[in-house]
Design a protein around this motif. Sequence first.
Motif, PDB file in Angstrom:
ATOM      1  N   TRP A  94     119.929  39.788 -17.443  1.00 39.33           N
ATOM      2  CA  TRP A  94     118.945  40.368 -18.019  1.00 39.33           C
ATOM      3  C   TRP A  94     117.817  38.731 -17.732  1.00 39.33           C
ATOM      4  CZ3 TRP A  94     115.261  38.180 -21.309  1.00 39.33           C
ATOM      5  CH2 TRP A  94     114.084  39.173 -21.421  1.00 39.33           C
ATOM      6  N   ALA A  95     118.313  37.505 -18.626  1.00 38.71           N
ATOM      7  CA  ALA A  95     117.658  36.115 -18.074  1.00 38.71           C
ATOM      8  C   ALA A  95     117.625  36.029 -16.792  1.00 38.71           C
ATOM      9  CB  ALA A  95     118.384  35.454 -19.129  1.00 38.71           C
ATOM     10  N   ASP A  96     118.923  36.145 -15.911  1.00 40.43           N
ATOM     11  CA  ASP A  96     119.138  35.874 -14.538  1.00 40.43           C
ATOM     12  C   ASP A  96     117.999  36.950 -14.066  1.00 40.43           C
ATOM     13  OD1 ASP A  96     120.427  33.891 -12.751  1.00 40.43           O
ATOM     14  OD2 ASP A  96     121.343  34.935 -12.114  1.00 40.43           O
ATOM     15  N   ALA A  97     118.377  37.667 -13.676  1.00 36.81           N
ATOM     16  CA  ALA A  97     117.131  38.534 -12.851  1.00 36.81           C
ATOM     17  C   ALA A  97     115.535  37.858 -13.858  1.00 36.81           C
ATOM     18  CB  ALA A  97     117.015  39.732 -13.486  1.00 36.81           C
ATOM     19  N   MET A  98     115.068  37.837 -14.226  1.00 38.68           N
ATOM     20  CA  MET A  98     113.751  37.278 -15.175  1.00 38.68           C
ATOM     21  C   MET A  98     113.674  36.325 -14.607  1.00 38.68           C
ATOM     22  SD  MET A  98     111.385  38.072 -17.259  1.00 38.68           S
ATOM     23  CE  MET A  98     110.541  38.759 -17.914  1.00 38.68           C
ATOM     24  N   ARG A  99     113.975  35.094 -14.420  1.00 38.17           N
ATOM     25  CA  ARG A  99     114.098  33.525 -13.956  1.00 38.17           C
ATOM     26  C   ARG A  99     114.043  33.997 -12.367  1.00 38.17           C
ATOM     27  NH1 ARG A  99     116.275  30.485 -10.893  1.00 38.17           N
ATOM     28  NH2 ARG A  99     118.714  31.609 -10.529  1.00 38.17           N
ATOM     29  N   LYS A 100     114.712  34.535 -11.649  1.00 37.82           N
ATOM     30  CA  LYS A 100     114.180  35.304 -10.702  1.00 37.82           C
ATOM     31  C   LYS A 100     113.151  35.633 -10.228  1.00 37.82           C
ATOM     32  CE  LYS A 100     119.067  35.139  -9.074  1.00 37.82           C
ATOM     33  NZ  LYS A 100     119.845  36.542  -8.491  1.00 37.82           N
ATOM     34  N   ASN A 101     113.111  37.437 -10.779  1.00 36.50           N
ATOM     35  CA  ASN A 101     111.821  37.666 -10.584  1.00 36.50           C
ATOM     36  C   ASN A 101     110.740  36.364 -10.829  1.00 36.50           C
ATOM     37  OD1 ASN A 101     112.719  39.923  -9.825  1.00 36.50           O
ATOM     38  ND2 ASN A 101     112.328  40.653 -12.268  1.00 36.50           N
ATOM     39  N   VAL A 102     110.377  35.165 -11.570  1.00 37.07           N
ATOM     40  CA  VAL A 102     109.479  34.775 -11.754  1.00 37.07           C
ATOM     41  C   VAL A 102     109.258  33.598 -10.959  1.00 37.07           C
ATOM     42  CG1 VAL A 102     109.251  32.768 -13.744  1.00 37.07           C
ATOM     43  CG2 VAL A 102     109.443  35.022 -14.718  1.00 37.07           C
ATOM     44  N   HIS A 103     110.553  32.945 -10.169  1.00 40.67           N
ATOM     45  CA  HIS A 103     110.677  32.014  -9.404  1.00 40.67           C
ATOM     46  C   HIS A 103     110.347  33.091  -7.406  1.00 40.67           C
ATOM     47  CE1 HIS A 103     112.422  29.008  -6.578  1.00 40.67           C
ATOM     48  NE2 HIS A 103     112.414  29.473  -6.105  1.00 40.67           N
ATOM     49  N   HIS A 104     109.948  34.307  -7.768  1.00 47.76           N
ATOM     50  CA  HIS A 104     110.114  34.954  -6.525  1.00 47.76           C
ATOM     51  C   HIS A 104     108.741  35.439  -6.544  1.00 47.76           C
ATOM     52  CE1 HIS A 104     109.709  37.746  -3.094  1.00 47.76           C
ATOM     53  NE2 HIS A 104     108.597  38.544  -3.908  1.00 47.76           N
ATOM     54  N   LEU A 105     107.727  35.220  -7.825  1.00 48.77           N
ATOM     55  CA  LEU A 105     105.988  35.361  -7.651  1.00 48.77           C
ATOM     56  C   LEU A 105     105.836  33.887  -8.010  1.00 48.77           C
ATOM     57  CD1 LEU A 105     103.977  37.038  -8.658  1.00 48.77           C
ATOM     58  CD2 LEU A 105     104.713  36.317 -11.692  1.00 48.77           C
ATOM     59  N   ALA A 106     106.095  33.349  -8.428  1.00 50.36           N
ATOM     60  CA  ALA A 106     105.534  31.545  -8.214  1.00 50.36           C
ATOM     61  C   ALA A 106     105.711  31.528  -7.036  1.00 50.36           C
ATOM     62  CB  ALA A 106     106.259  30.572  -9.039  1.00 50.36           C
ATOM     63  N   GLY A 107     107.170  31.815  -5.735  1.00 47.90           N
ATOM     64  CA  GLY A 107     107.155  30.830  -4.540  1.00 47.90           C
ATOM     65  C   GLY A 107     105.303  31.713  -3.347  1.00 47.90           C
ATOM     66  N   SER A 108     105.503  33.967  -4.018  1.00 47.57           N
ATOM     67  CA  SER A 108     104.526  34.341  -3.704  1.00 47.57           C
ATOM     68  C   SER A 108     103.213  34.004  -4.021  1.00 47.57           C
ATOM     69  CB  SER A 108     105.073  35.662  -4.030  1.00 47.57           C
ATOM     70  OG  SER A 108     105.469  36.121  -3.266  1.00 47.57           O
ATOM     71  N   LEU A 109     102.949  32.965  -4.792  1.00 46.57           N
ATOM     72  CA  LEU A 109     101.040  33.050  -5.639  1.00 46.57           C
ATOM     73  C   LEU A 109     100.805  31.338  -4.444  1.00 46.57           C
ATOM     74  CD1 LEU A 109      99.266  33.316  -6.877  1.00 46.57           C
ATOM     75  CD2 LEU A 109     100.123  32.043  -8.804  1.00 46.57           C
ATOM     76  N   GLY A 110     101.786  30.915  -4.864  1.00 49.56           N
ATOM     77  CA  GLY A 110     102.099  29.279  -3.811  1.00 49.56           C
ATOM     78  C   GLY A 110     101.720  29.576  -2.849  1.00 49.56           C
ATOM     79  N   ASN A 111     102.793  30.691  -1.847  1.00 46.72           N
ATOM     80  CA  ASN A 111     102.067  30.272  -0.702  1.00 46.72           C
ATOM     81  C   ASN A 111     100.856  31.023   0.009  1.00 46.72           C
ATOM     82  OD1 ASN A 111     105.238  29.413  -0.054  1.00 46.72           O
ATOM     83  ND2 ASN A 111     105.764  31.874   0.656  1.00 46.72           N
ATOM     84  N   LEU A 112     100.360  31.966  -1.139  1.00 43.32           N
ATOM     85  CA  LEU A 112      99.162  32.570  -0.416  1.00 43.32           C
ATOM     86  C   LEU A 112      97.818  31.766  -1.151  1.00 43.32           C
ATOM     87  CD1 LEU A 112      97.859  35.106  -0.759  1.00 43.32           C
ATOM     88  CD2 LEU A 112      97.259  35.397  -3.413  1.00 43.32           C
ATOM     89  N   LEU A 113      98.015  30.686  -1.369  1.00 45.41           N
ATOM     90  CA  LEU A 113      97.611  29.797  -2.413  1.00 45.41           C
ATOM     91  C   LEU A 113      96.923  29.494  -0.972  1.00 45.41           C
ATOM     92  CD1 LEU A 113      97.333  28.975  -5.759  1.00 45.41           C
ATOM     93  CD2 LEU A 113      95.301  30.240  -4.989  1.00 45.41           C
ATOM     94  N   VAL A 114      98.465  28.408  -1.115  1.00 40.24           N
ATOM     95  CA  VAL A 114      98.309  27.599   0.248  1.00 40.24           C
ATOM     96  C   VAL A 114      97.943  27.787   1.664  1.00 40.24           C
ATOM     97  CG1 VAL A 114     100.352  26.373   1.675  1.00 40.24           C
ATOM     98  CG2 VAL A 114     100.304  26.247  -0.436  1.00 40.24           C
ATOM     99  N   GLU A 115      98.388  29.553   2.030  1.00 40.79           N
ATOM    100  CA  GLU A 115      97.418  30.118   3.724  1.00 40.79           C
ATOM    101  C   GLU A 115      96.603  30.321   3.318  1.00 40.79           C
ATOM    102  OE1 GLU A 115     100.234  33.517   4.204  1.00 40.79           O
ATOM    103  OE2 GLU A 115     102.445  31.951   4.260  1.00 40.79           O
ATOM    104  N   SER A 116      95.522  30.397   2.684  1.00 40.17           N
ATOM    105  CA  SER A 116      94.215  30.831   2.050  1.00 40.17           C
ATOM    106  C   SER A 116      94.073  29.945   2.458  1.00 40.17           C
ATOM    107  CB  SER A 116      94.273  30.941   0.747  1.00 40.17           C
ATOM    108  OG  SER A 116      94.727  32.167   0.043  1.00 40.17           O
ATOM    109  N   PHE A 117      94.294  28.446   1.744  1.00 41.87           N
ATOM    110  CA  PHE A 117      93.520  27.225   1.718  1.00 41.87           C
ATOM    111  C   PHE A 117      93.044  26.264   3.455  1.00 41.87           C
ATOM    112  CE2 PHE A 117      93.865  22.455   2.596  1.00 41.87           C
ATOM    113  CZ  PHE A 117      92.981  22.030   2.258  1.00 41.87           C
TER     114      PHE A 117
END
Length: 162
Positions: A5-28
């Motif tokens: 459960w903790a590993d799945a949560m970590r992966k989800n948070v990592h994926h969300l942070a990566g997606s949000l970071g990509n969105l911000l970089v591409e928007s800029f």
Amino acid sequence: MKNNWADAMRKNVHHLAGSLGNLLVESFHYLALFAIGGITAWAAVMAFLGMMEKGNITVDDILLLFIYLELGAMVGIYFKTNHMPVRFLIYVAITALTRLLISDVSHHGPADLGVVYLSGAILLLAFAILVVRYASSRFPSAKVPDPDATVKGALTEEKGET
């Protein structure tokens, strides 16, 4: 069970942070490209209107418009391919040096050693284009993998799809 459960949560948070970071970089990235393209177009229009107001157009003015054209093309190519066309930067430099050379000769009368320096710089830049073109045809760059395609491929593999 808790570890999974903790590993799945970590992966989800990592994926969300990566997606949000990509969105911000591409928007800029897109915002900056639109701003540069808009400023280039505005500067070209203002230069053209200044030429019309002046009543006569010189070779300097035409070369200035070519510089704006090359900058606009460079922004367009970067927008479509996400690669900076180095050759266009060299073309802009050659056009700018040619404009300076013509302006210097036409406004200052007899040519001096500066003409030789400018001509040498233009020749050097032309040689640089030759080297860049040869290198890009002889040693093409590797295709950068699309992170979205990697994620989609991983998701279809998990579901058993091909």
